[in-house]
Design a protein around this motif. Structure first.
Motif, PDB file in Angstrom:
ATOM      1  N   ARG A 195     -38.934  -2.466  18.139  1.00 50.17           N
ATOM      2  CA  ARG A 195     -38.931  -1.478  17.244  1.00 50.17           C
ATOM      3  C   ARG A 195     -38.105  -0.639  16.285  1.00 50.17           C
ATOM      4  O   ARG A 195     -36.435  -1.616  15.846  1.00 50.17           O
ATOM      5  CB  ARG A 195     -38.914   0.040  18.615  1.00 50.17           C
ATOM      6  CG  ARG A 195     -39.018   1.492  18.464  1.00 50.17           C
ATOM      7  CD  ARG A 195     -38.389   1.350  19.616  1.00 50.17           C
ATOM      8  NE  ARG A 195     -38.295   3.522  18.864  1.00 50.17           N
ATOM      9  CZ  ARG A 195     -39.213   4.403  19.803  1.00 50.17           C
ATOM     10  NH1 ARG A 195     -37.969   4.092  21.270  1.00 50.17           N
ATOM     11  NH2 ARG A 195     -38.825   6.003  20.016  1.00 50.17           N
ATOM     12  N   SER A 229     -37.836   4.326  14.109  1.00 52.40           N
ATOM     13  CA  SER A 229     -38.224   5.071  14.760  1.00 52.40           C
ATOM     14  C   SER A 229     -37.178   5.261  15.754  1.00 52.40           C
ATOM     15  O   SER A 229     -37.164   6.329  16.634  1.00 52.40           O
ATOM     16  CB  SER A 229     -39.803   4.083  15.867  1.00 52.40           C
ATOM     17  OG  SER A 229     -39.621   4.458  17.005  1.00 52.40           O
ATOM     18  N   SER A 247     -46.958   5.903  19.518  1.00 56.11           N
ATOM     19  CA  SER A 247     -47.180   5.249  19.257  1.00 56.11           C
ATOM     20  C   SER A 247     -47.916   3.600  20.155  1.00 56.11           C
ATOM     21  O   SER A 247     -48.070   4.174  21.250  1.00 56.11           O
ATOM     22  CB  SER A 247     -45.853   4.005  18.228  1.00 56.11           C
ATOM     23  OG  SER A 247     -46.028   2.587  18.162  1.00 56.11           O
ATOM     24  N   ASP A 286     -48.049   0.797  18.867  1.00 59.23           N
ATOM     25  CA  ASP A 286     -48.039  -0.556  19.204  1.00 59.23           C
ATOM     26  C   ASP A 286     -47.963  -1.608  20.376  1.00 59.23           C
ATOM     27  O   ASP A 286     -47.036  -0.672  21.675  1.00 59.23           O
ATOM     28  CB  ASP A 286     -46.002  -0.732  18.028  1.00 59.23           C
ATOM     29  CG  ASP A 286     -46.564  -0.557  17.132  1.00 59.23           C
ATOM     30  OD1 ASP A 286     -47.795  -0.869  16.160  1.00 59.23           O
ATOM     31  OD2 ASP A 286     -45.529   0.370  15.987  1.00 59.23           O
ATOM     32  N   TRP A 295     -44.757  -2.860  21.841  1.00 64.15           N
ATOM     33  CA  TRP A 295     -43.362  -2.464  22.171  1.00 64.15           C
ATOM     34  C   TRP A 295     -43.167  -0.324  23.547  1.00 64.15           C
ATOM     35  O   TRP A 295     -42.733  -0.418  24.156  1.00 64.15           O
ATOM     36  CB  TRP A 295     -41.413  -2.123  20.811  1.00 64.15           C
ATOM     37  CG  TRP A 295     -42.408  -0.974  19.964  1.00 64.15           C
ATOM     38  CD1 TRP A 295     -43.206  -0.822  18.540  1.00 64.15           C
ATOM     39  CD2 TRP A 295     -42.316   0.421  20.388  1.00 64.15           C
ATOM     40  NE1 TRP A 295     -42.935   0.528  17.888  1.00 64.15           N
ATOM     41  CE2 TRP A 295     -42.433   1.207  18.985  1.00 64.15           C
ATOM     42  CE3 TRP A 295     -41.438   1.294  21.260  1.00 64.15           C
ATOM     43  CZ2 TRP A 295     -42.208   3.189  19.092  1.00 64.15           C
ATOM     44  CZ3 TRP A 295     -40.963   3.009  21.216  1.00 64.15           C
ATOM     45  CH2 TRP A 295     -41.756   3.319  20.084  1.00 64.15           C
ATOM     46  N   ALA A 296     -44.268  -0.108  22.775  1.00 61.10           N
ATOM     47  CA  ALA A 296     -44.436   1.398  23.420  1.00 61.10           C
ATOM     48  C   ALA A 296     -45.677   0.951  24.743  1.00 61.10           C
ATOM     49  O   ALA A 296     -45.683   1.920  24.947  1.00 61.10           O
ATOM     50  CB  ALA A 296     -45.002   2.210  22.482  1.00 61.10           C
TER      51      ALA A 296
END
Length: 296
Positions: free
Chosen positions: A250, A254, A266, A268, A270-271
């Motif tokens: 991240r 952000s 998000s 992505d 990581w989310a």
């Protein structure tokens, strides 16, 4: 008639005897003077050296002299502080990361795991053994690994960063993101065989249960609980694919947006693969402070 004309003679000691006695008298005087001087000197010294003793007053006893106490050698002692704060009531034995403050006692290092990680359980042991602390260029934070669920019902092995350690993570993202990413990739590589076999992602996130609402976190990162605590979750990083070691980190932008109370969404990794707590029977992990608690 003859007797009547005899010349006058003074009565007493003849003069020649007196003159003859002068040397003797002088000698005796000298000897006597030396004796007197010697006696007076001895008595004076004796009077000066003898201590003066004062009689105790009535009803007061003079205690006998006490031996002096032995001196203790304290050069080997390590100075310590006494500023340790107790844990919250009813929370004995909580993991230090759940107190949201640095532990007052050293954390016992987990057992060293040297074998291959071929399952999720082995992966948890391996990461705790080899990747429990990050330290690089002044950024130091601890990580506790737990098995958790994510939005699609699968599982992730999540590295928990305490709220008190989060500034060190942000410092690492800002100052040395390459080094942080490399460290996370090594962690994923350590358990790659297990993640391929069991199909789980490796993720990292802030998770805490403080009694006061923490500053610097967005509203969508905080859940108020009915036991007067706050569940805090901030997702930080994850593997892109459970069969690879590539990391989705991240960004600092952000993180700063969430700190400014902006709701960040998000898709992505990581989310997507971060921790989710459902408060039902599907939860694999839940902080012990939230046992039986529900969101408000």
């Amino acid at each position: 008639m003859e007797s009547a004309h005899q010349p006058f003679r003074p009565r007493g000691v003849p003069r020649w005897i007196l003159w003859a006695a002068v040397p003797v008298v002088l000698a005796l005087g000298f000897v006597t003077g030396m004796a007197i001087a010697t006696y007076r000197t001895d008595s004076t010294l004796q009077a000066e050296t003898e201590p003066t003793i004062t009689a105790p007053t009535a009803g007061t006893a003079t205690p006998p002299p006490q031996p002096s106490a032995p001196q203790t050698d304290t050069s080997f002692l390590i100075p310590t502080t006494t500023t340790n704060e107790p844990l919250a009531p009813g929370q004995p034995g909580e993991h230090p990361l759940e107190t949201n403050s640095r532990p007052t006692e050293p954390i016992t290092a987990p057992p060293k795991f040297t074998g291959p990680a071929t399952s999720l359980a082995d992966a948890k042991k391996a990461l705790a053994s080899d990747f429990g602390v990050y330290s690089h260029e002044g950024a130091v934070f601890r990580v506790e690994y737990q098995r958790m669920t994510h939005t699609n019902g699968g599982h992730s092995l999540v590295g928990i960063i305490d709220i008190s350690d989060y500034p060190a993570w942000e410092k690492a993202v800002k100052d040395s993101p390459v080094a942080l990413t490399a460290w996370l990739q090594k962690a994923a590589e350590r358990v790659l065989d297990a993640s391929r076999r069991d199909g789980f992602h490796i993720a990292w996130a802030v998770i805490g249960t403080p009694y006061q609402r923490p500053a610097g976190f967005a509203d969508n990162e905080i859940t108020a609980m009915d036991n007067d605590t706050y569940l805090v979750i901030r997702r930080l990083a994850s593997t892109l694919d459970h069969t690879k070691t590539v990391i989705s980190l991240r960004s600092l932008t952000s993180l700063q947006q969430s700190a400014a109370n902006k709701a960040v969404t998000s898709s992505d990794p990581w989310a997507t693969y971060g921790p989710v707590i459902h408060f039902d029977g599907t939860d694999v992990y839940r902080p012990s402070r939230l046992a039986g608690a529900k969101p408000r």
